[in-house]
Design a protein around this motif. Structure first.
Motif, mmCIF file in Angstrom:
data_model
loop_
_atom_site.group_PDB
_atom_site.id
_atom_site.type_symbol
_atom_site.label_atom_id
_atom_site.label_comp_id
_atom_site.label_asym_id
_atom_site.label_seq_id
_atom_site.Cartn_x
_atom_site.Cartn_y
_atom_site.Cartn_z
ATOM 1 N N LEU A 1 -14.117 -2.853 2.102
ATOM 2 C CA LEU A 1 -13.395 -1.865 2.910
ATOM 3 C C LEU A 1 -13.963 -1.775 4.323
ATOM 4 N N VAL B 1 -12.566 -4.692 6.603
ATOM 5 C CA VAL B 1 -11.126 -4.939 6.519
ATOM 6 C C VAL B 1 -10.578 -5.577 7.804
ATOM 7 N N LEU C 1 -6.194 -3.909 2.258
ATOM 8 C CA LEU C 1 -6.617 -2.512 2.233
ATOM 9 C C LEU C 1 -6.134 -1.769 0.998
ATOM 10 N N GLY C 2 -4.873 -1.869 0.657
ATOM 11 C CA GLY C 2 -4.328 -1.165 -0.496
ATOM 12 C C GLY C 2 -4.970 -1.600 -1.800
ATOM 13 N N GLU D 1 -7.976 -2.951 -2.172
ATOM 14 C CA GLU D 1 -9.375 -2.499 -2.195
ATOM 15 C C GLU D 1 -9.469 -1.002 -2.484
ATOM 16 N N GLN D 2 -8.580 -0.221 -1.889
ATOM 17 C CA GLN D 2 -8.595 1.220 -2.141
ATOM 18 C C GLN D 2 -8.281 1.523 -3.601
ATOM 19 N N ALA D 3 -7.328 0.806 -4.162
ATOM 20 C CA ALA D 3 -6.983 1.008 -5.568
ATOM 21 C C ALA D 3 -8.143 0.612 -6.481
ATOM 22 N N ASN D 4 -8.784 -0.513 -6.192
ATOM 23 C CA ASN D 4 -9.924 -0.953 -7.001
ATOM 24 C C ASN D 4 -11.098 0.015 -6.878
ATOM 25 N N TYR D 5 -11.312 0.542 -5.671
ATOM 26 C CA TYR D 5 -12.401 1.499 -5.471
ATOM 27 C C TYR D 5 -12.129 2.782 -6.258
ATOM 28 N N ALA D 6 -10.890 3.263 -6.211
ATOM 29 C CA ALA D 6 -10.527 4.479 -6.950
ATOM 30 C C ALA D 6 -10.650 4.258 -8.457
ATOM 31 N N LEU E 1 -17.202 -3.288 -3.263
ATOM 32 C CA LEU E 1 -15.883 -2.855 -2.798
ATOM 33 C C LEU E 1 -15.979 -2.099 -1.472
ATOM 34 N N ALA E 2 -17.025 -1.298 -1.298
ATOM 35 C CA ALA E 2 -17.214 -0.585 -0.030
ATOM 36 C C ALA E 2 -17.463 -1.582 1.103
#
Length: 127
Positions: free
Chosen positions: A30, A33, A92-93, A95-100, A26-27
């Motif tokens: 990101l 992106v 972006l959104g 990926e950020q949600a999956n990372y969190a 996931l990083a």
């Protein structure tokens, strides 16, 4: 009587390793992106779980095996919800949600593993 750490700790060490590997994937998404043509990837938990279960059933006495999933087909390309003009499928959104979500699951597994170690320490000390 010897302590079998594989039995005592359960699946939690393997779950932590899976979460670390998913965080790396996931990083990477990101970080790319804005890279034209980059395809977002993710590790499917269900595929890893199924593979681990088949290894568990086929092995005699061996716990879950190592969780090195980056080359065995469990990493899949993600289908974007909206296509971009440059061919990049990272959203972006998403990926950020999956990372969190992955970070929260990592903390949960880490807490369970910590509780297992505290329980083992109490058992060793006779409490």
């Amino acid at each position: 009587m010897a302590i079998n750490f594989d039995k005592a700790l359960g699946i939690h060490p393997d779950a932590l390793q899976f979460r670390v590997q998913r965080a790396m994937v996931l990083a990477g998404n990101l970080a790319n992106v804005d890279t034209p043509g980059f395809k977002a990837k993710d590790i499917e938990f269900g595929a890893v779980l199924e593979q681990q279960n088949s290894r568990l059933m086929s092995s005699s006495g061996n716990h879950m095996g190592s969780v090195d999933r980056l080359g065995d087909g469990s990493v899949k390309y993600r289908i974007p919800q909206q296509q971009s003009t440059d061919g990049n499928s990272v959203e972006l959104g998403v990926e950020q949600a999956n990372y969190a979500e992955n970070a929260l699951a990592f903390q949960t597994s880490f807490s369970f593993l910590n509780m297992k170690f505290k329980g083992l320490a109490r058992a060793i000390n006779g409490r």
